[in-house]
Design a protein around this motif. Structure first.
Motif, PDB file in Angstrom:
ATOM      1  N   ARG A   8     -52.913  -0.968  -4.950  1.00 18.54           N
ATOM      2  CA  ARG A   8     -52.641  -2.395  -4.769  1.00 18.54           C
ATOM      3  C   ARG A   8     -53.416  -3.234  -5.778  1.00 18.54           C
ATOM      4  O   ARG A   8     -52.886  -4.189  -6.344  1.00 18.54           O
ATOM      5  N   VAL A   9     -54.682  -2.874  -6.008  1.00 21.12           N
ATOM      6  CA  VAL A   9     -55.482  -3.599  -6.995  1.00 21.12           C
ATOM      7  C   VAL A   9     -54.912  -3.386  -8.387  1.00 21.12           C
ATOM      8  O   VAL A   9     -54.822  -4.326  -9.194  1.00 21.12           O
ATOM      9  N   THR A  10     -54.494  -2.154  -8.694  1.00 25.57           N
ATOM     10  CA  THR A  10     -53.904  -1.863 -10.000  1.00 25.57           C
ATOM     11  C   THR A  10     -52.636  -2.675 -10.207  1.00 25.57           C
ATOM     12  O   THR A  10     -52.448  -3.290 -11.262  1.00 25.57           O
ATOM     13  N   ASN A  44     -57.032  -4.870 -20.301  1.00 17.48           N
ATOM     14  CA  ASN A  44     -57.613  -6.005 -19.584  1.00 17.48           C
ATOM     15  C   ASN A  44     -57.646  -5.801 -18.072  1.00 17.48           C
ATOM     16  O   ASN A  44     -58.291  -6.571 -17.368  1.00 17.48           O
ATOM     17  N   SER A  45     -56.959  -4.792 -17.577  1.00 19.70           N
ATOM     18  CA  SER A  45     -56.933  -4.532 -16.139  1.00 19.70           C
ATOM     19  C   SER A  45     -57.969  -3.512 -15.691  1.00 19.70           C
ATOM     20  O   SER A  45     -58.131  -3.295 -14.491  1.00 19.70           O
ATOM     21  N   TRP A  46     -58.653  -2.871 -16.611  1.00 23.30           N
ATOM     22  CA  TRP A  46     -59.586  -1.809 -16.244  1.00 23.30           C
ATOM     23  C   TRP A  46     -60.720  -2.273 -15.344  1.00 23.30           C
ATOM     24  O   TRP A  46     -61.168  -1.524 -14.475  1.00 23.30           O
ATOM     25  N   GLY A  47     -61.221  -3.471 -15.532  1.00 27.29           N
ATOM     26  CA  GLY A  47     -62.381  -3.934 -14.768  1.00 27.29           C
ATOM     27  C   GLY A  47     -62.213  -3.854 -13.261  1.00 27.29           C
ATOM     28  O   GLY A  47     -62.980  -3.157 -12.577  1.00 27.29           O
ATOM     29  N   PRO A  48     -61.232  -4.542 -12.698  1.00 19.63           N
ATOM     30  CA  PRO A  48     -61.055  -4.474 -11.248  1.00 19.63           C
ATOM     31  C   PRO A  48     -60.670  -3.079 -10.752  1.00 19.63           C
ATOM     32  O   PRO A  48     -61.058  -2.676  -9.654  1.00 19.63           O
ATOM     33  N   ILE A  49     -59.929  -2.335 -11.571  1.00 14.77           N
ATOM     34  CA  ILE A  49     -59.507  -0.993 -11.150  1.00 14.77           C
ATOM     35  C   ILE A  49     -60.719  -0.070 -11.036  1.00 14.77           C
ATOM     36  O   ILE A  49     -60.896   0.623 -10.029  1.00 14.77           O
ATOM     37  N   ILE A  50     -61.574  -0.065 -12.054  1.00 15.68           N
ATOM     38  CA  ILE A  50     -62.765   0.790 -12.038  1.00 15.68           C
ATOM     39  C   ILE A  50     -63.701   0.376 -10.911  1.00 15.68           C
ATOM     40  O   ILE A  50     -64.287   1.225 -10.232  1.00 15.68           O
TER      41      ILE A  50
END
Length: 128
Positions: A8-10, A44-50
């Motif tokens: 969901r976050v991804t 740019n999406s890596w931050g919240p995913i990690i």
């Protein structure tokens, strides 16, 4: 459940990035959609995913108590349950300290990893 939260976050971060202005500019330059997604959107999406993956991994440490109790597996979670039942508070404190240290290590590693993945994140602590 944990993969649901990460997916969901991804999805949410990818959708937000797909609507960004730099993605529209990349499309107007005629870049292939695959390059846009891998170079601009996913980067740019890596931050919240990690961050979410790290929280899920850290919460798995606490979930060992439930899983080991339900399935009868002997491990750290079963040791904690047995120590609680026997009122052995030194073992309870030691196991909880182990879990807290594991949680802190995982979250600290993510804090050091995020500025490497996304240079927009400032790794210095502000003094104001």
């Amino acid at each position: 459940m944990f993969s649901l939260v990460v997916s969901r976050v991804t999805r949410q971060t990818m959708v937000e990035q797909l609507d960004a202005d730099h993605v529209s500019a990349a499309r107007s330059f005629g870049l292939a959609e695959r390059k846009i997604v891998t170079r601009h959107v996913l980067r740019n999406s890596w931050g919240p995913i990690i961050t979410m993956v790290a929280l899920v991994v850290a919460s798995l440490l606490a979930g060992t108590v439930v899983i080991e109790s339900v399935f009868g597996i002997s491990g750290v979670g079963a040791l904690l349950v047995d120590a609680i039942n026997a009122h052995d508070f030194t073992v309870v404190q030691a196991v909880l300290l182990y879990m807290v240290i594991g949680y802190m290590i995982v979250t600290t590693l993510v804090d050091f990893l995020l500025p490497l993945l996304d240079p927009r994140i400032n790794s210095k602590v502000s003094s104001s």
